[in-house]
Design a protein around this motif. Structure first.
Motif, PDB file in Angstrom:
ATOM      1  N   GLY A 125     -32.369  59.810 -60.216  1.00 28.90           N
ATOM      2  CA  GLY A 125     -32.274  58.914 -61.389  1.00 28.90           C
ATOM      3  C   GLY A 125     -32.173  57.417 -61.047  1.00 28.90           C
ATOM      4  N   TRP A 126     -31.201  57.088 -60.463  1.00 30.91           N
ATOM      5  CA  TRP A 126     -30.980  55.760 -59.875  1.00 30.91           C
ATOM      6  C   TRP A 126     -32.064  55.530 -58.845  1.00 30.91           C
ATOM      7  CZ3 TRP A 126     -28.742  55.690 -54.720  1.00 30.91           C
ATOM      8  CH2 TRP A 126     -28.459  54.409 -54.235  1.00 30.91           C
ATOM      9  N   SER A 127     -32.564  54.289 -58.746  1.00 31.59           N
ATOM     10  CA  SER A 127     -33.737  54.027 -57.921  1.00 31.59           C
ATOM     11  C   SER A 127     -33.401  53.467 -56.557  1.00 31.59           C
ATOM     12  CB  SER A 127     -34.675  53.048 -58.641  1.00 31.59           C
ATOM     13  OG  SER A 127     -34.012  51.814 -58.880  1.00 31.59           O
ATOM     14  N   GLY A 128     -32.134  53.438 -56.193  1.00 36.43           N
ATOM     15  CA  GLY A 128     -31.762  52.923 -54.884  1.00 36.43           C
ATOM     16  C   GLY A 128     -31.849  53.998 -53.813  1.00 36.43           C
ATOM     17  N   GLN A 129     -31.179  53.769 -52.689  1.00 36.00           N
ATOM     18  CA  GLN A 129     -31.218  54.693 -51.573  1.00 36.00           C
ATOM     19  C   GLN A 129     -29.816  55.129 -51.182  1.00 36.00           C
ATOM     20  OE1 GLN A 129     -33.364  52.023 -48.797  1.00 36.00           O
ATOM     21  NE2 GLN A 129     -34.805  53.709 -48.570  1.00 36.00           N
ATOM     22  N   VAL A 130     -29.700  56.413 -50.800  1.00 34.56           N
ATOM     23  CA  VAL A 130     -28.490  56.894 -50.157  1.00 34.56           C
ATOM     24  C   VAL A 130     -28.737  56.820 -48.660  1.00 34.56           C
ATOM     25  CG1 VAL A 130     -26.967  58.866 -49.797  1.00 34.56           C
ATOM     26  CG2 VAL A 130     -27.901  58.411 -52.065  1.00 34.56           C
ATOM     27  N   ALA A 214     -19.316  42.739 -59.801  1.00 33.74           N
ATOM     28  CA  ALA A 214     -19.575  41.836 -58.675  1.00 33.74           C
ATOM     29  C   ALA A 214     -21.049  41.869 -58.290  1.00 33.74           C
ATOM     30  CB  ALA A 214     -18.711  42.235 -57.482  1.00 33.74           C
ATOM     31  N   ALA A 215     -21.649  43.061 -58.256  1.00 33.77           N
ATOM     32  CA  ALA A 215     -23.061  43.185 -57.909  1.00 33.77           C
ATOM     33  C   ALA A 215     -23.936  42.493 -58.948  1.00 33.77           C
ATOM     34  CB  ALA A 215     -23.441  44.659 -57.792  1.00 33.77           C
ATOM     35  N   ALA A 216     -23.585  42.641 -60.231  1.00 42.13           N
ATOM     36  CA  ALA A 216     -24.358  42.005 -61.296  1.00 42.13           C
ATOM     37  C   ALA A 216     -24.273  40.487 -61.206  1.00 42.13           C
ATOM     38  CB  ALA A 216     -23.863  42.494 -62.659  1.00 42.13           C
ATOM     39  N   ALA A 217     -23.058  39.980 -60.945  1.00 42.21           N
ATOM     40  CA  ALA A 217     -22.879  38.528 -60.831  1.00 42.21           C
ATOM     41  C   ALA A 217     -23.644  37.982 -59.629  1.00 42.21           C
ATOM     42  CB  ALA A 217     -21.394  38.199 -60.714  1.00 42.21           C
ATOM     43  N   LEU A 218     -23.646  38.731 -58.529  1.00 42.92           N
ATOM     44  CA  LEU A 218     -24.347  38.288 -57.323  1.00 42.92           C
ATOM     45  C   LEU A 218     -25.862  38.291 -57.552  1.00 42.92           C
ATOM     46  CD1 LEU A 218     -23.830  37.428 -54.384  1.00 42.92           C
ATOM     47  CD2 LEU A 218     -24.167  39.819 -53.735  1.00 42.92           C
ATOM     48  N   LYS A 219     -26.364  39.337 -58.194  1.00 44.54           N
ATOM     49  CA  LYS A 219     -27.795  39.433 -58.466  1.00 44.54           C
ATOM     50  C   LYS A 219     -28.249  38.343 -59.439  1.00 44.54           C
ATOM     51  CE  LYS A 219     -29.627  43.176 -56.411  1.00 44.54           C
ATOM     52  NZ  LYS A 219     -30.877  43.178 -55.621  1.00 44.54           N
ATOM     53  N   ALA A 220     -27.386  37.988 -60.387  1.00 50.06           N
ATOM     54  CA  ALA A 220     -27.741  36.941 -61.342  1.00 50.06           C
ATOM     55  C   ALA A 220     -27.948  35.606 -60.647  1.00 50.06           C
ATOM     56  CB  ALA A 220     -26.653  36.823 -62.414  1.00 50.06           C
ATOM     57  N   GLN A 221     -27.169  35.370 -59.602  1.00 55.37           N
ATOM     58  CA  GLN A 221     -27.265  34.106 -58.881  1.00 55.37           C
ATOM     59  C   GLN A 221     -28.256  34.174 -57.719  1.00 55.37           C
ATOM     60  OE1 GLN A 221     -23.432  32.547 -57.808  1.00 55.37           O
ATOM     61  NE2 GLN A 221     -24.252  30.734 -56.789  1.00 55.37           N
ATOM     62  N   PHE A 222     -28.361  35.356 -57.117  1.00 55.31           N
ATOM     63  CA  PHE A 222     -29.255  35.541 -55.960  1.00 55.31           C
ATOM     64  C   PHE A 222     -30.072  36.822 -56.174  1.00 55.31           C
ATOM     65  CE2 PHE A 222     -25.336  33.500 -54.543  1.00 55.31           C
ATOM     66  CZ  PHE A 222     -25.819  32.325 -53.958  1.00 55.31           C
ATOM     67  N   VAL A 227     -28.179  44.325 -52.306  1.00 53.11           N
ATOM     68  CA  VAL A 227     -26.764  44.644 -52.441  1.00 53.11           C
ATOM     69  C   VAL A 227     -26.520  46.083 -51.996  1.00 53.11           C
ATOM     70  CG1 VAL A 227     -24.815  44.884 -54.024  1.00 53.11           C
ATOM     71  CG2 VAL A 227     -26.449  43.003 -54.321  1.00 53.11           C
ATOM     72  N   GLU A 228     -25.595  46.236 -51.056  1.00 53.15           N
ATOM     73  CA  GLU A 228     -25.229  47.563 -50.555  1.00 53.15           C
ATOM     74  C   GLU A 228     -23.770  47.838 -50.886  1.00 53.15           C
ATOM     75  OE1 GLU A 228     -24.681  49.902 -46.256  1.00 53.15           O
ATOM     76  OE2 GLU A 228     -25.932  48.094 -46.401  1.00 53.15           O
ATOM     77  N   PHE A 241     -20.928  55.050 -58.098  1.00 55.27           N
ATOM     78  CA  PHE A 241     -21.327  53.835 -57.397  1.00 55.27           C
ATOM     79  C   PHE A 241     -22.794  53.469 -57.659  1.00 55.27           C
ATOM     80  CE2 PHE A 241     -17.573  55.222 -55.254  1.00 55.27           C
ATOM     81  CZ  PHE A 241     -16.931  54.061 -54.849  1.00 55.27           C
ATOM     82  N   CYS A 242     -23.540  54.367 -58.300  1.00 53.31           N
ATOM     83  CA  CYS A 242     -24.933  54.072 -58.634  1.00 53.31           C
ATOM     84  C   CYS A 242     -24.984  53.116 -59.819  1.00 53.31           C
ATOM     85  CB  CYS A 242     -25.692  55.358 -58.982  1.00 53.31           C
ATOM     86  SG  CYS A 242     -25.815  56.543 -57.641  1.00 53.31           S
ATOM     87  N   GLY A 243     -25.808  52.085 -59.701  1.00 53.41           N
ATOM     88  CA  GLY A 243     -25.919  51.120 -60.787  1.00 53.41           C
ATOM     89  C   GLY A 243     -27.161  50.278 -60.637  1.00 53.41           C
ATOM     90  N   PRO A 244     -27.564  49.578 -61.685  1.00 50.18           N
ATOM     91  CA  PRO A 244     -28.819  48.824 -61.657  1.00 50.18           C
ATOM     92  C   PRO A 244     -28.828  47.663 -60.674  1.00 50.18           C
ATOM     93  CG  PRO A 244     -27.563  48.320 -63.647  1.00 50.18           C
ATOM     94  CD  PRO A 244     -26.888  49.479 -62.991  1.00 50.18           C
ATOM     95  N   CYS A 245     -27.672  47.204 -60.246  1.00 49.93           N
ATOM     96  CA  CYS A 245     -27.613  46.066 -59.329  1.00 49.93           C
ATOM     97  C   CYS A 245     -27.216  46.473 -57.914  1.00 49.93           C
ATOM     98  CB  CYS A 245     -26.636  45.010 -59.859  1.00 49.93           C
ATOM     99  SG  CYS A 245     -27.145  44.270 -61.424  1.00 49.93           S
TER     100      CYS A 245
END
Length: 277
Positions: A125-130, A214-222, A227-228, A241-245
């Motif tokens: 579902g989540w598009s990141g990597q384990v 924190a991940a969302a705020a970091l992605k908004a600026q950078f 983000v890992e 821990f899965c999320g869009p950012c």
């Protein structure tokens, strides 16, 4: 042979379809050297049991006794190749196993089948990597990292030189995060690392409630910073821990605590019969 069935972030079969040549990553000379060292460790001297079995041609069947995913065929092959035995596989790498399933047959001299039996079974579902980490069994990293790939997880860095990752101890030694990258324990440190030019920021040991904002705020600026998430993550709480950012989630327990599948290698005279375990 490791049980990576619980890793559901990516389907095993679809992963193998995308990367069908995973065994090509394993250098033949490295496989042979590993197999030789494993056999040497298990039988460093006289093999008195060979006097009882002799060198007559024999055959054995490999049976899966627990549920999981088949991972480790090249290592199993390498062990028996060192012993002049021939392995015939009945299932492809990455197959889902149900007990009791016949996985392979092995043919060769009886004393060589028994010499390789325990060594070969112990591999096995989540598009990141384990992703896994460098927390691997000493001397067994190649096998465990290969198992991650078969199971659909990412290797992360194979060794210390595989990625420039500056961790908390480096930050403490250097005095501040703006001189180094990349492991961060807070949004403030992550912003400093990104300003310093970090390509990847690891948010370490943050609970999901703190991680995602924190991940969302970091992605908004950078937006280009990867983000890992790491630290305190298990297969049981992975979904939190899965999320869009969050681009990558690394788990040390993928290689530290993954249980080995239960296999048995049974010699047979004519046609193999499903054993009663």
């Amino acid at each position: 042979m490791g049980d990576t069935e619980s890793v559901k972030a990516r389907g095993v079969s679809s992963h193998l379809t995308r990367v069908p040549g995973l065994p090509l990553l394993l250098p033949p000379t490295t496989l042979a050297a590993l197999a030789d060292s494993w056999l040497q460790e298990d039988c460093p001297g006289l093999n008195f049991a060979a006097l009882a079995t002799g060198a007559v041609p024999a055959q054995a069947a490999l049976w899966a006794k627990s549920r999981g995913v088949l991972a480790g065929r090249p290592f199993f092959d390498a062990v028996f190749a060192q012993l002049s035995c021939r392995v015939s596989w009945l299932l492809p790498e990455g197959s889902r196993l149900e007990p009791v399933a016949k996985v392979a047959e092995v043919r060769g001299p009886a004393h060589h089948l028994l010499l390789g039996e325990r060594v070969a079974l112990n591999i096995a579902g989540w598009s990141g990597q384990v992703a896994g980490t460098r927390k691997t069994t000493p001397g067994f990293r190649l096998v465990e990292k290969y198992g991650l790939l078969v199971g659909g997880a990412a290797c992360h860095r194979y060794d210390l030189g595989g990625l420039v990752m500056v961790k908390d101890n480096h930050i403490a030694a250097a005095g501040s995060v703006d001189k180094v990258e990349v492991e961060c324990g807070s949004l403030q440190e992550a912003v400093q690392a990104s300003l310093a030019g970090a390509d990847l920021v690891m948010l370490d040991n943050l609970e999901p409630e703190a991680l995602h904002p924190a991940a969302a705020a970091l992605k908004a600026q950078f937006p280009l910073v990867v983000v890992e998430a790491s630290g305190g993550i298990t297969l049981d709480n992975l979904a939190r821990f899965c999320g869009p950012c969050v681009d990558i989630i690394s788990l040390g327990m993928l290689t530290q605590a993954a249980p080995a599948l239960d296999f048995s290698l049974k010699l047979f005279a004519e046609e193999p019969v499903t054993p009663r375990f």
